[in-house]
Design a protein around this motif. Structure first.
Motif, PDB file in Angstrom:
ATOM      1  N   VAL A 129       4.319   5.440  -5.676  1.00  0.00           N
ATOM      2  CA  VAL A 129       4.293   5.437  -7.140  1.00  0.00           C
ATOM      3  C   VAL A 129       3.196   6.359  -7.664  1.00  0.00           C
ATOM      4  N   ILE A 130       2.002   6.254  -7.102  1.00  0.00           N
ATOM      5  CA  ILE A 130       0.895   7.102  -7.556  1.00  0.00           C
ATOM      6  C   ILE A 130       1.224   8.568  -7.296  1.00  0.00           C
ATOM      7  N   PHE A 131       1.734   8.873  -6.112  1.00  0.00           N
ATOM      8  CA  PHE A 131       2.086  10.251  -5.782  1.00  0.00           C
ATOM      9  C   PHE A 131       3.140  10.790  -6.749  1.00  0.00           C
ATOM     10  N   ALA A 132       4.192  10.026  -6.999  1.00  0.00           N
ATOM     11  CA  ALA A 132       5.275  10.480  -7.879  1.00  0.00           C
ATOM     12  C   ALA A 132       4.776  10.678  -9.311  1.00  0.00           C
ATOM     13  N   VAL A 133       3.970   9.750  -9.807  1.00  0.00           N
ATOM     14  CA  VAL A 133       3.432   9.884 -11.167  1.00  0.00           C
ATOM     15  C   VAL A 133       2.518  11.100 -11.260  1.00  0.00           C
ATOM     16  N   LEU A 134       1.650  11.270 -10.271  1.00  0.00           N
ATOM     17  CA  LEU A 134       0.756  12.426 -10.274  1.00  0.00           C
ATOM     18  C   LEU A 134       1.548  13.729 -10.234  1.00  0.00           C
TER      19      LEU A 134
ATOM     20  N   GLY B 298       0.826  -1.211   0.000  1.00  0.00           N
ATOM     21  CA  GLY B 298       0.000   0.000   0.000  1.00  0.00           C
ATOM     22  C   GLY B 298       0.853   1.251   0.000  1.00  0.00           C
ATOM     23  N   PHE B 299       1.923   1.246   0.807  1.00  0.00           N
ATOM     24  CA  PHE B 299       2.811   2.404   0.846  1.00  0.00           C
ATOM     25  C   PHE B 299       3.565   2.543  -0.474  1.00  0.00           C
ATOM     26  N   LEU B 300       3.997   1.426  -1.036  1.00  0.00           N
ATOM     27  CA  LEU B 300       4.661   1.452  -2.342  1.00  0.00           C
ATOM     28  C   LEU B 300       3.717   2.016  -3.406  1.00  0.00           C
ATOM     29  N   LEU B 301       2.459   1.596  -3.353  1.00  0.00           N
ATOM     30  CA  LEU B 301       1.451   2.113  -4.265  1.00  0.00           C
ATOM     31  C   LEU B 301       1.283   3.615  -4.084  1.00  0.00           C
TER      32      LEU B 301
ATOM     33  N   ILE C 170      -7.628   7.018  -2.784  1.00  0.00           N
ATOM     34  CA  ILE C 170      -7.499   5.681  -3.361  1.00  0.00           C
ATOM     35  C   ILE C 170      -7.461   4.648  -2.231  1.00  0.00           C
ATOM     36  N   PRO C 171      -8.431   3.732  -2.213  1.00  0.00           N
ATOM     37  CA  PRO C 171      -8.421   2.711  -1.171  1.00  0.00           C
ATOM     38  C   PRO C 171      -7.202   1.797  -1.326  1.00  0.00           C
ATOM     39  N   GLY C 172      -6.587   1.481  -0.228  1.00  0.00           N
ATOM     40  CA  GLY C 172      -5.447   0.576  -0.248  1.00  0.00           C
ATOM     41  C   GLY C 172      -4.127   1.247  -0.578  1.00  0.00           C
ATOM     42  N   ALA C 173      -4.121   2.572  -0.695  1.00  0.00           N
ATOM     43  CA  ALA C 173      -2.876   3.260  -1.034  1.00  0.00           C
ATOM     44  C   ALA C 173      -1.987   3.470   0.187  1.00  0.00           C
ATOM     45  N   GLY C 174      -2.457   3.134   1.361  1.00  0.00           N
ATOM     46  CA  GLY C 174      -1.613   3.163   2.545  1.00  0.00           C
ATOM     47  C   GLY C 174      -1.357   4.535   3.117  1.00  0.00           C
ATOM     48  N   LEU C 175      -2.184   5.515   2.766  1.00  0.00           N
ATOM     49  CA  LEU C 175      -1.985   6.878   3.249  1.00  0.00           C
ATOM     50  C   LEU C 175      -3.322   7.460   3.674  1.00  0.00           C
ATOM     51  N   THR C 176      -3.383   8.000   4.891  1.00  0.00           N
ATOM     52  CA  THR C 176      -4.594   8.658   5.374  1.00  0.00           C
ATOM     53  C   THR C 176      -4.227   9.977   6.025  1.00  0.00           C
TER      54      THR C 176
END
Length: 136
Positions: free
Chosen positions: A44-49, A38-41, A87-93
């Motif tokens: 990656v999502i944060f960096a791409v965005l 989840g943290f890896l996700l 995003i559910p499961g992205a490991g960040l709240t």
């Protein structure tokens, strides 16, 4: 191609450092450490965005509101954080205190990511130069 991969890894590492520092500093910023994927996700999502949003927001601001160009990095960081948190499961709240966390999180993540993006290549380049000098 190798330089592109190195830059991508450095940007991913800097995004990870920015998110981790925000987790350490802000009481409402939480990384779910029990779910490594989840943290890896989230990284990656944060960096791409970030890499997609920053130039796009800059072009929109340049056309419509040039006075806002100075805050593009923080604004794109805020938008990327909002999307990753949703995003559910992205490991960040992001929780209590909401307002303070939502104001400080983009600033901290942007600042740390910018510093890490600047400093990480220097560390790797210095290491490579030292390796080549010792091998010569």
């Amino acid at each position: 191609m190798i330089m592109f991969l190195i830059r991508a890894l450095i940007f991913l590492a800097s995004a990870a450092v920015g998110l981790i520092v925000a987790d350490w500093i802000l009481p409402g910023f939480r990384i779910d450490w029990s779910d490594a994927w989840g943290f890896l996700l989230a990284i990656v999502i944060f960096a791409v965005l970030q890499s997609v949003l920053t130039p796009w927001i800059a072009s929109v601001a340049r056309r419509n509101a040039p006075a806002l160009l100075g805050g593009i990095g923080i604004f794109s960081t805020l938008i990327a954080l909002v999307i990753v948190v949703l995003i559910p499961g992205a490991g960040l709240t992001i929780g209590e205190p909401y307002l303070l966390t939502w104001i400080l999180a983009p600033v901290i993540v942007w600042l740390v990511t910018a510093l890490a993006t600047l400093l990480l290549p220097m560390i790797f380049i210095k290491k490579k130069v030292d390796e080549r000098r010792s091998g010569a």
